[in-house]
Design an enzyme around this catalytic site. Structure first.
Site, PDB file in Angstrom:
ATOM      1  N   ASP A   9       0.874  -1.158   0.000  1.00  0.00           N
ATOM      2  CA  ASP A   9       0.000   0.000   0.000  1.00  0.00           C
ATOM      3  C   ASP A   9       0.922   1.222   0.000  1.00  0.00           C
ATOM      4  OD1 ASP A   9      -2.386   1.585   0.406  1.00  0.00           O
ATOM      5  OD2 ASP A   9      -1.786   1.737   2.509  1.00  0.00           O
ATOM      6  N   ASP A  11       0.016   5.042   1.087  1.00  0.00           N
ATOM      7  CA  ASP A  11      -0.156   5.941   2.233  1.00  0.00           C
ATOM      8  C   ASP A  11      -0.271   5.161   3.541  1.00  0.00           C
ATOM      9  OD1 ASP A  11      -0.211   8.055   0.387  1.00  0.00           O
ATOM     10  OD2 ASP A  11      -2.380   7.876   0.157  1.00  0.00           O
ATOM     11  N   ASN A  52      -5.193   2.970  -3.876  1.00  0.00           N
ATOM     12  CA  ASN A  52      -6.461   3.637  -4.204  1.00  0.00           C
ATOM     13  C   ASN A  52      -6.250   5.131  -4.000  1.00  0.00           C
ATOM     14  OD1 ASN A  52      -7.769   1.152  -4.518  1.00  0.00           O
ATOM     15  ND2 ASN A  52      -8.608   1.164  -2.456  1.00  0.00           N
ATOM     16  N   GLN A  53      -6.559   5.920  -5.016  1.00  0.00           N
ATOM     17  CA  GLN A  53      -6.407   7.373  -4.921  1.00  0.00           C
ATOM     18  C   GLN A  53      -7.629   8.035  -5.546  1.00  0.00           C
ATOM     19  OE1 GLN A  53      -3.965   8.921  -3.231  1.00  0.00           O
ATOM     20  NE2 GLN A  53      -3.151   6.905  -2.697  1.00  0.00           N
TER      21      GLN A  53
END
Length: 184
Positions: A9, A11, A52-53
């Site tokens: 991942d 962040d 995921n952004q």
């Protein structure tokens, strides 16, 4: 021959969790992240970020910023002797139902195909339940790091979701060392 892989991942795992990373000045690598990536790659693992952004889909900042952040992330890792094999991003809104948004397996499957990765020897490392659910969805081992949202996820969210990590690590460097000690 297909390579084993560690999916990371972004962040809260590789860089500091700051909510929406809406400006390049807010990007900060977590201590030991570059060293962890180096150790994994030296041991023969491919290292790929899956993230995921949804900020651009929500109108919080332009998509170009996501690409700028990823270029800077790669530059900072390289400055510490670490290189990623890939970086895959889902830019869709959570309600879009896309197959690439974690915990769905789309990004991991695309990376596996494009980079010739062996998902049967995969690990997924992250600080959120979606990372552990992704691990489950692709038959990988899930590693929860206690950086970012990790501690709260372990105590409050994972029990509600019925998810248990295969391994728990203080941070990415500790996770890399655990993975290398349990290598299949």
């Amino acid at each position: 021959m297909k390579r084993p892989v560690v999916f990371l991942d972004r962040d809260g795992t590789v860089n500091e969790e700051v909510g929406y990373l809406n400006h390049l000045s807010r990007l900060r690598l977590l201590p030991g992240a570059a060293q962890a990536i180096r150790l994994l790659r030296e041991a023969g693992f491919a290292v790929v970020i899956l993230t995921n952004q949804s900020g651009p889909a929500r109108g919080y900042f332009p998509e170009a910023l996501v690409h700028e952040v990823h270029a800077e992330l790669r530059r900072r890792l390289a400055a510490e002797g670490a290189e990623l094999d890939g970086l895959y991003v889902c830019l869709h809104h959570p309600e879009a139902g896309c197959p690439c948004r974690k915990p769905r397996p789309g990004l991991a499957l695309r990376a596996a195909e494009e980079l010739d990765l062996d998902l049967s020897r995969a690990f997924v490392v992250g600080d959120r339940w979606v990372d552990l659910a992704l691990a489950r969805n692709i038959g990988a081992r899930g590693v929860l790091v206690l950086t970012g949202y990790g501690r709260g996820e372990l105590e409050y969210v994972l029990p509600q979701k019925g998810l248990e990590p295969d391994l728990v690590a203080e941070d990415l460097l500790s996770a890399a060392r655990l993975i290398l000690s349990r290598r299949a």
